[in-house]
Design a protein around this motif. Structure first.
Motif, mmCIF file in Angstrom:
data_model
loop_
_atom_site.group_PDB
_atom_site.id
_atom_site.type_symbol
_atom_site.label_atom_id
_atom_site.label_comp_id
_atom_site.label_asym_id
_atom_site.label_seq_id
_atom_site.Cartn_x
_atom_site.Cartn_y
_atom_site.Cartn_z
ATOM 1 N N THR A 102 0.804 -1.221 0.000
ATOM 2 C CA THR A 102 0.000 0.000 0.000
ATOM 3 C C THR A 102 0.835 1.268 0.000
ATOM 4 O O THR A 102 0.479 2.257 -0.656
ATOM 5 C CB THR A 102 -0.940 0.011 1.214
ATOM 6 N N ARG A 103 1.954 1.284 0.712
ATOM 7 C CA ARG A 103 2.742 2.512 0.826
ATOM 8 C C ARG A 103 3.440 2.883 -0.484
ATOM 9 O O ARG A 103 3.934 4.002 -0.622
ATOM 10 C CB ARG A 103 3.786 2.363 1.937
ATOM 11 N N PHE A 104 3.480 1.956 -1.434
ATOM 12 C CA PHE A 104 4.136 2.239 -2.707
ATOM 13 C C PHE A 104 3.207 2.896 -3.730
ATOM 14 O O PHE A 104 3.676 3.328 -4.789
ATOM 15 C CB PHE A 104 4.688 0.942 -3.318
ATOM 16 N N LYS A 105 1.932 2.970 -3.425
ATOM 17 C CA LYS A 105 0.947 3.396 -4.428
ATOM 18 C C LYS A 105 1.301 4.729 -5.085
ATOM 19 O O LYS A 105 1.189 4.877 -6.310
ATOM 20 C CB LYS A 105 -0.453 3.472 -3.814
ATOM 21 N N ASN A 106 1.707 5.703 -4.308
ATOM 22 C CA ASN A 106 1.969 7.031 -4.852
ATOM 23 C C ASN A 106 3.420 7.225 -5.276
ATOM 24 O O ASN A 106 3.793 8.315 -5.715
ATOM 25 C CB ASN A 106 1.584 8.102 -3.835
ATOM 26 N N ALA A 107 4.221 6.186 -5.143
ATOM 27 C CA ALA A 107 5.641 6.306 -5.471
ATOM 28 C C ALA A 107 6.026 5.575 -6.753
ATOM 29 O O ALA A 107 6.947 5.993 -7.455
ATOM 30 C CB ALA A 107 6.491 5.773 -4.315
ATOM 31 N N ILE A 108 5.342 4.490 -7.058
ATOM 32 C CA ILE A 108 5.729 3.629 -8.175
ATOM 33 C C ILE A 108 5.120 4.113 -9.479
ATOM 34 O O ILE A 108 3.912 4.398 -9.557
ATOM 35 C CB ILE A 108 5.296 2.173 -7.900
ATOM 36 N N PHE A 109 5.922 4.185 -10.508
ATOM 37 C CA PHE A 109 5.427 4.567 -11.831
ATOM 38 C C PHE A 109 4.405 3.545 -12.323
ATOM 39 O O PHE A 109 4.655 2.338 -12.311
ATOM 40 C CB PHE A 109 6.595 4.644 -12.821
ATOM 41 N N GLY A 110 3.239 4.029 -12.736
ATOM 42 C CA GLY A 110 2.218 3.148 -13.306
ATOM 43 C C GLY A 110 1.666 2.133 -12.329
ATOM 44 O O GLY A 110 1.308 1.020 -12.726
ATOM 45 N N PHE A 111 1.551 2.517 -11.063
ATOM 46 C CA PHE A 111 1.122 1.562 -10.035
ATOM 47 C C PHE A 111 -0.243 0.965 -10.368
ATOM 48 O O PHE A 111 -0.446 -0.248 -10.236
ATOM 49 C CB PHE A 111 1.066 2.253 -8.674
ATOM 50 N N ASP A 112 -1.199 1.781 -10.791
ATOM 51 C CA ASP A 112 -2.539 1.269 -11.083
ATOM 52 C C ASP A 112 -2.524 0.275 -12.237
ATOM 53 O O ASP A 112 -3.225 -0.750 -12.203
ATOM 54 C CB ASP A 112 -3.492 2.417 -11.403
ATOM 55 N N GLU A 113 -1.728 0.572 -13.263
ATOM 56 C CA GLU A 113 -1.614 -0.350 -14.397
ATOM 57 C C GLU A 113 -0.909 -1.643 -13.974
ATOM 58 O O GLU A 113 -1.262 -2.735 -14.433
ATOM 59 C CB GLU A 113 -0.858 0.322 -15.542
#
Length: 225
Positions: A21-32
């Motif tokens: 969860t903590r990576f959601k706003n940090a990882i490129f293209g997390f939703d994809e």
């Protein structure tokens, strides 16, 4: 390691690395990335492929994001392991693999490409496994890191593929296991005679738009060096 390492469901395990969860706003293209992972989990259910999940320091980074449908796996989720090492090859994971000598291939996806995914891949390759990394199923905070990580894995003997390509390789292997190589061309058109192929085909159709979306987002910068 053989020059050609084909995927077969009965010899394969899926590894999901640290999509928390903590990576959601940090990882490129997390939703994809999550879309690709959920597609791979659907494939795992249809083809009965076991799944191993790890979480890096979940007290600080949270558990696997709830948008990933782990509960639907049921008994196919054979481990959800907390780790402090970057590599997924923890003592617990090594023990799981040792208990399953039929496993020859690991399909690997998750984050981060150049840290935990890379170190997991190198350790698995060193241990003698055929490692297939899903290019539209990995990412990093900095998208520029990804192609270098994939190139490093390929240089070390790993295989870089896509979610849809891996899925069709696995489905074809199941077909051959049921009907034999001699039936794989004209005698049974389109591999459609396999039990469960309709479910597999439905997943591919249902995921078509997501596959386009994830490919455009996550594969744009990922030509393997």
């Amino acid at each position: 390691m053989p020059a050609v390492a084909k995927l077969a469901p009965q010899e394969t395990v899926f590894f999901l690395c640290d999509v928390q969860t903590r990576f959601k706003n940090a990882i490129f293209g997390f939703d994809e990335l999550v879309l690709t992972i959920n597609k791979m989990l659907k494939i795992a259910k249809v083809l009965e492929i076991p799944v191993v999940v790890t979480e890096q320091n979940p007290k600080g980074l949270g558990n696997t994001t709830p948008n990933i449908d782990l509960p639907s796996l049921g008994p196919l989720l054979i481990a959800n392991i907390e780790k402090g090492l970057f590599s997924m090859m923890t003592p617990e994971v090594k023990a799981l693999l040792h208990e399953r000598p039929q496993i020859k291939s690991v399909v690997l996806f998750g984050i981060e490409s150049h840290v935990c995914v890379l170190q997991s891949a190198l350790d698995l390759i060193e241990a003698g496994y055929n490692v297939h990394v899903i290019a539209d199923g990995v990412s990093s905070c900095n998208k520029e890191e990804v192609p270098f990580a994939l190139a490093r894995i390929r240089q070390s003997g790993g295989y870089i593929t896509t979610s849809e390509s891996a899925a069709f390789q696995l489905q074809r292997a199941l077909f051959i296991a049921n009907y034999g190589e001699a039936c794989s061309d004209s005698s049974v058109p389109g591999d459609a005679g396999v039990s469960g192929f309709k479910l597999f085909s439905n997943i591919i159709k249902e995921e078509k738009d997501n596959t386009v979306r994830t490919s455009q987002k996550l594969l744009q910068y990922r030509a393997v060096l």
